[in-house]
Design a protein around this motif. Structure first.
Motif, PDB file in Angstrom:
ATOM      1  N   UNK A  19       0.781  -1.233   0.000  1.00  0.00           N
ATOM      2  CA  UNK A  19       0.000   0.000   0.000  1.00  0.00           C
ATOM      3  C   UNK A  19       0.817   1.290   0.000  1.00  0.00           C
ATOM      4  N   UNK A  20       2.124   1.213  -0.174  1.00  0.00           N
ATOM      5  CA  UNK A  20       2.940   2.428  -0.236  1.00  0.00           C
ATOM      6  C   UNK A  20       2.507   3.319  -1.396  1.00  0.00           C
ATOM      7  N   UNK A  21       2.136   2.717  -2.510  1.00  0.00           N
ATOM      8  CA  UNK A  21       1.706   3.490  -3.670  1.00  0.00           C
ATOM      9  C   UNK A  21       0.400   4.234  -3.402  1.00  0.00           C
ATOM     10  N   UNK A  22      -0.461   3.634  -2.608  1.00  0.00           N
ATOM     11  CA  UNK A  22      -1.740   4.271  -2.276  1.00  0.00           C
ATOM     12  C   UNK A  22      -1.487   5.572  -1.525  1.00  0.00           C
ATOM     13  N   UNK A  23      -0.565   5.524  -0.572  1.00  0.00           N
ATOM     14  CA  UNK A  23      -0.258   6.715   0.214  1.00  0.00           C
ATOM     15  C   UNK A  23       0.513   7.755  -0.589  1.00  0.00           C
ATOM     16  N   UNK A  24       1.274   7.310  -1.589  1.00  0.00           N
ATOM     17  CA  UNK A  24       2.078   8.233  -2.391  1.00  0.00           C
ATOM     18  C   UNK A  24       1.275   8.946  -3.467  1.00  0.00           C
ATOM     19  N   UNK A  32      -6.408  -0.813  -2.906  1.00  0.00           N
ATOM     20  CA  UNK A  32      -6.249  -2.254  -2.736  1.00  0.00           C
ATOM     21  C   UNK A  32      -7.534  -2.952  -3.171  1.00  0.00           C
ATOM     22  N   UNK A  33      -7.388  -4.080  -3.852  1.00  0.00           N
ATOM     23  CA  UNK A  33      -8.576  -4.829  -4.264  1.00  0.00           C
ATOM     24  C   UNK A  33      -9.243  -5.406  -3.016  1.00  0.00           C
ATOM     25  N   UNK A  34     -10.533  -5.252  -2.883  1.00  0.00           N
ATOM     26  CA  UNK A  34     -11.195  -5.662  -1.648  1.00  0.00           C
ATOM     27  C   UNK A  34     -11.250  -7.167  -1.410  1.00  0.00           C
ATOM     28  N   UNK A  35     -11.500  -7.945  -2.444  1.00  0.00           N
ATOM     29  CA  UNK A  35     -11.700  -9.386  -2.218  1.00  0.00           C
ATOM     30  C   UNK A  35     -10.921 -10.262  -3.185  1.00  0.00           C
TER      31      UNK A  35
END
Length: 77
Positions: A19-24, A32-35
């Motif tokens: 998840x580093x890319x999500x925060x960047x 992130x894909x949920x399921x």
């Protein structure tokens, strides 16, 4: 007038869902894909709002596994 648009491609089989890319990402394009999980059993990221990508490549820079490629193109408006 032209504008830069971006497009990201995620190698989902190499992504470990850190998840580093999500925060960047300044535009909240990635999530992130949920399921879903990849072949290694990790949840992975995907572009949930690809039209908002500005091509800054912040996501690709912080990815420790090099899973993200960012393409930039000039779009005439």
């Amino acid at each position: 007038m032209s504008k830069i648009k971006g497009a990201i491609v995620v190698n989902t089989n190499r992504c470990k869902g850190c998840q580093l890319c999500i925060y960047a990402c300044p535009k909240d394009v990635i999530n992130l894909t949920p399921k879903k999980v990849n072949i290694s059993g990790y949840p992975y990221v995907e572009a949930v709002r690809p039209d908002d990508c500005i091509g800054c490549a912040s996501c690709a820079i912080v990815c420790p596994d090099g899973c993200i490629t960012v393409y930039r193109k000039k779009v005439e408006e």
